[in-house]
Write a protein that holds these residues in place. Sequence first.
Motif, PDB file in Angstrom:
ATOM      1  N   ARG A 246      43.039 -22.327 -14.083  1.00  0.00           N
ATOM      2  CA  ARG A 246      42.405 -22.678 -15.357  1.00  0.00           C
ATOM      3  C   ARG A 246      41.773 -21.447 -16.009  1.00  0.00           C
ATOM      4  NH1 ARG A 246      39.826 -28.307 -13.103  1.00  0.00           N
ATOM      5  NH2 ARG A 246      41.709 -29.558 -13.358  1.00  0.00           N
TER       6      ARG A 246
ATOM      7  N   LEU B 148      38.934 -25.355 -20.833  1.00  0.00           N
ATOM      8  CA  LEU B 148      39.470 -25.086 -19.501  1.00  0.00           C
ATOM      9  C   LEU B 148      38.418 -24.609 -18.514  1.00  0.00           C
ATOM     10  CD1 LEU B 148      42.828 -23.341 -20.438  1.00  0.00           C
ATOM     11  CD2 LEU B 148      42.594 -25.482 -19.158  1.00  0.00           C
TER      12      LEU B 148
ATOM     13  N   ALA C 121      47.319 -27.451 -14.205  1.00  0.00           N
ATOM     14  CA  ALA C 121      45.860 -27.391 -14.393  1.00  0.00           C
ATOM     15  C   ALA C 121      45.267 -28.752 -14.714  1.00  0.00           C
ATOM     16  CB  ALA C 121      45.509 -26.385 -15.485  1.00  0.00           C
TER      17      ALA C 121
END
Length: 146
Positions: free
Chosen positions: A33, A85, A144
């Motif tokens: 990420r 993220l 992710a």
Amino acid sequence: MIPLIALVGGFAVLRLLGLLALDGFNAWQPALRGGLALMFVTTGVPHFIASWRRDFVAMIPPALPRPDLLVTLTGVLELAGAVGLIVPPLAPLAAAGLALLMLAMFPANVYAARGGLTLAGKPMTPLPARSALQVVFVAAAVAATL
């Protein structure tokens, strides 16, 4: 090529730091990420730099309205996604949104590659290589989300 370097390099550095000292990156997914976030910062910021922006606007297929607005919107979404993220509760949703954004933007990359356009004075990545990179980037974003 710079986005790939940012993704892989960011992942490798964060993973190494996680193994050595930083508990937050001691697993592959947070490091991934972080690498994706770095990649999206490197691709999002140029949307607002005049010389790059002109090239991004030229990449928008003529059938789409307001290419200048679309470039601004995609730049904002890339940067917002990068922030998302790195915020653990938001990360899966941000990664999924970025995967969809990359798929939505891919026709512009096809248009640019087929049209012989340039980006920052350099030829666009040829379509076969660009397509392979896109698969890697979308796969990383999907990973992710897990």
